[in-house]
Each structure stands twice: as C-alpha cells, then as structure tokens.
Design a protein around this motif. Sequence first.
Motif, mmCIF file in Angstrom:
data_model
loop_
_atom_site.group_PDB
_atom_site.id
_atom_site.type_symbol
_atom_site.label_atom_id
_atom_site.label_comp_id
_atom_site.label_asym_id
_atom_site.label_seq_id
_atom_site.Cartn_x
_atom_site.Cartn_y
_atom_site.Cartn_z
ATOM 1 N N ALA A 97 -52.090 -1.774 44.234
ATOM 2 C CA ALA A 97 -50.985 -1.127 44.952
ATOM 3 C C ALA A 97 -51.087 0.396 44.864
ATOM 4 C CB ALA A 97 -49.641 -1.597 44.390
ATOM 5 N N CYS A 98 -51.281 0.897 43.669
ATOM 6 C CA CYS A 98 -51.370 2.352 43.475
ATOM 7 C C CYS A 98 -52.582 2.925 44.203
ATOM 8 C CB CYS A 98 -51.448 2.689 41.987
ATOM 9 S SG CYS A 98 -49.937 2.337 41.074
ATOM 10 N N GLN A 103 -55.293 6.036 48.345
ATOM 11 C CA GLN A 103 -56.516 6.317 49.092
ATOM 12 C C GLN A 103 -56.305 6.393 50.602
ATOM 13 O OE1 GLN A 103 -59.546 3.480 48.173
ATOM 14 N NE2 GLN A 103 -58.392 1.732 48.882
ATOM 15 N N TRP A 104 -55.246 5.777 51.123
ATOM 16 C CA TRP A 104 -55.014 5.825 52.564
ATOM 17 C C TRP A 104 -54.094 6.971 52.984
ATOM 18 C CZ3 TRP A 104 -57.915 3.538 56.067
ATOM 19 C CH2 TRP A 104 -58.726 2.492 55.631
ATOM 20 N N ALA A 105 -53.301 7.506 52.047
ATOM 21 C CA ALA A 105 -52.394 8.614 52.401
ATOM 22 C C ALA A 105 -52.271 9.596 51.231
ATOM 23 C CB ALA A 105 -51.031 8.064 52.796
ATOM 24 N N VAL A 119 -48.437 7.716 39.502
ATOM 25 C CA VAL A 119 -49.486 6.938 40.175
ATOM 26 C C VAL A 119 -50.863 7.439 39.734
ATOM 27 C CG1 VAL A 119 -50.547 6.429 42.418
ATOM 28 C CG2 VAL A 119 -48.057 6.279 42.148
ATOM 29 N N VAL A 120 -51.045 8.754 39.743
ATOM 30 C CA VAL A 120 -52.334 9.337 39.349
ATOM 31 C C VAL A 120 -52.615 9.067 37.866
ATOM 32 C CG1 VAL A 120 -53.618 11.510 39.102
ATOM 33 C CG2 VAL A 120 -52.276 11.071 41.174
ATOM 34 N N GLU A 121 -51.623 9.264 37.023
ATOM 35 C CA GLU A 121 -51.805 8.981 35.589
ATOM 36 C C GLU A 121 -52.126 7.510 35.361
ATOM 37 O OE1 GLU A 121 -48.105 10.222 33.870
ATOM 38 O OE2 GLU A 121 -48.639 12.357 33.952
ATOM 39 N N ASN A 143 -62.324 4.994 42.841
ATOM 40 C CA ASN A 143 -62.409 5.296 44.266
ATOM 41 C C ASN A 143 -61.163 6.035 44.753
ATOM 42 O OD1 ASN A 143 -63.815 5.026 46.847
ATOM 43 N ND2 ASN A 143 -62.097 3.699 47.396
ATOM 44 N N ALA A 144 -59.994 5.531 44.387
ATOM 45 C CA ALA A 144 -58.745 6.168 44.824
ATOM 46 C C ALA A 144 -58.625 7.587 44.264
ATOM 47 C CB ALA A 144 -57.547 5.321 44.404
#
Length: 162
Positions: A97-98, A103-105, A119-121, A143-144
């Motif tokens: 989910a994160c 990665q798309w927005a 989310v990044v952490e 990847n994200a």
Amino acid sequence: RDPESAVLLNSLEGLRQEGGGLQATLYQVLFVSPHLQMDKLFQALEDPEQLTAAYVEEHKAELDAQFECLTQTLRVDLGSLLSSPVLRDAYDRVTFACGQLLQWAPESVTKHMKQAQHVVEGLGLALRCGWSIHHGVAKFSANALTILATSEGACDSLRREA
C-alpha cells in the motif's frame, strides 16, 4: 483514529469473543474497517491509473487517516514480526500500500499528505527487515524509495531521506 472509540472497542471485543484471534482482529482493523474504508483504498491501489496527483489531493484527508493506521504496522517489533505468519502477511500488504501510492504519485504524496513522512520512514524499515520476510517486500520498498528520491517535484527533505 480514536483508540478509545466505543465502536472500535466493541468491534474488537466481538472478534475476541468469536475466537477469531490475531488474524481476524488484524484483518478487521486493517482491511475492512468501515470507518477507514480500507477496501476502497486497496481497490484504488490495484488500479495504478487511478493513483494520480489529483486523486491524492482530492482524497488527502481519507488517505492520511488510512496511512496513519497502516504505517504503524511497519513499526512492529522484528521478533514478533518474524514469529507470526499473520503479521508477516499484514506487513507485506501494508508495504504494498505504501509503496504503490508513493511510486505512482510521489510529488503529490509528499506535498499533500501529512503522513508522507511516516510512509517514507515505514518503507525504510521495510527495506531493512523485508529481506527476512520475503525478498519482494524489500525490493518493492527499495523501488518506491528510489522513485521518490529521483522525483524532482517531491518534497526535498523526503527525497533526501528516501
């Protein structure tokens, strides 16, 4: 969002009485909670064409509430995580989910969501311990984070952290 919520506490107590255990409780809270509408979130995540900057901006309050809940799963104790197949499955799903949203927005997430830092952490934590769960968890996180790090329009401090 309210840990003292009577509705949430009653739902959890009902699950305990049904004998559903940890798996049923996690499933109810993380994925079918009517208050967080996780089912709608995961439907959107399965269709990347929906994950646009406009989608994030339009749904930012809802996304913040959902990801506030989800990112807490990525902070679970590694020993507990590795000893529980239920937690590993939840961790994998939350990482998806994160990572999928980021990665798309990436620009929109970092500019419009209060939970972007978490989310990044959380993806950073998934990168570190994901190999112990399944190589796909770590690879998806990497990847994200790479996409965010190379997104020139994203928040600079989050790009650097990624």
